[in-house]
Design a protein around this motif. Structure first.
Motif, PDB file in Angstrom:
ATOM      1  N   LYS A  28       0.862  -1.182   0.000  1.00 57.72           N
ATOM      2  CA  LYS A  28       0.000   0.000   0.000  1.00 57.72           C
ATOM      3  C   LYS A  28       0.899   1.233   0.000  1.00 57.72           C
ATOM      4  O   LYS A  28       2.121   1.134   0.078  1.00 57.72           O
ATOM      5  CB  LYS A  28      -0.888  -0.001   1.247  1.00 57.72           C
ATOM      6  N   GLU A  29       0.294   2.406  -0.093  1.00 55.47           N
ATOM      7  CA  GLU A  29       1.055   3.653  -0.113  1.00 55.47           C
ATOM      8  C   GLU A  29       1.924   3.814   1.125  1.00 55.47           C
ATOM      9  O   GLU A  29       2.988   4.422   1.060  1.00 55.47           O
ATOM     10  CB  GLU A  29       0.113   4.847  -0.246  1.00 55.47           C
ATOM     11  N   ASP A  30       1.494   3.259   2.257  1.00 51.75           N
ATOM     12  CA  ASP A  30       2.260   3.398   3.495  1.00 51.75           C
ATOM     13  C   ASP A  30       3.382   2.367   3.608  1.00 51.75           C
ATOM     14  O   ASP A  30       4.079   2.305   4.609  1.00 51.75           O
ATOM     15  CB  ASP A  30       1.346   3.324   4.720  1.00 51.75           C
ATOM     16  N   TRP A  51      -5.843   1.195  -7.321  1.00 51.62           N
ATOM     17  CA  TRP A  51      -4.791   1.033  -8.315  1.00 51.62           C
ATOM     18  C   TRP A  51      -5.253   0.261  -9.538  1.00 51.62           C
ATOM     19  O   TRP A  51      -4.599   0.287 -10.554  1.00 51.62           O
ATOM     20  CB  TRP A  51      -3.530   0.418  -7.726  1.00 51.62           C
ATOM     21  N   SER A  57      -0.020   1.778 -13.535  1.00 51.37           N
ATOM     22  CA  SER A  57       0.628   1.292 -12.321  1.00 51.37           C
ATOM     23  C   SER A  57       0.533  -0.221 -12.178  1.00 51.37           C
ATOM     24  O   SER A  57       1.081  -0.783 -11.255  1.00 51.37           O
ATOM     25  CB  SER A  57       0.013   1.956 -11.082  1.00 51.37           C
TER      26      SER A  57
END
Length: 66
Positions: A28-30, A51, A57
């Motif tokens: 994930k983004e984190d 996404w 992506s």
């Protein structure tokens, strides 16, 4: 036409990966990995990840994680 979830499931199986194995590779983004349950929901079209809407992506054919 196949759904996004079906395409992910087929590609994962073609690589011989379990849902747990693939989920640990998807971040994930984190920076945290997604859960195997989340991946299961995606594969069964119960979730539509953000996404999936941005095809640039996504892995290209043949570049699915080993």
């Amino acid at each position: 036409m196949k759904t996004f979830g079906t395409l992910i499931s087929e590609a994962r199986r073609a690589k011989g990966l379990s849902q747990k194995d693939l989920a640990s590779k998807v971040k994930k983004e984190d920076g945290q990995a997604i859960s195997a349950q989340y991946l299961n929901d995606i594969e069964h079209d119960r979730r539509n990840p953000l996404w999936s809407k941005n095809s640039s992506s996504l892995p290209r054919e043949g570049s699915f994680p080993d």
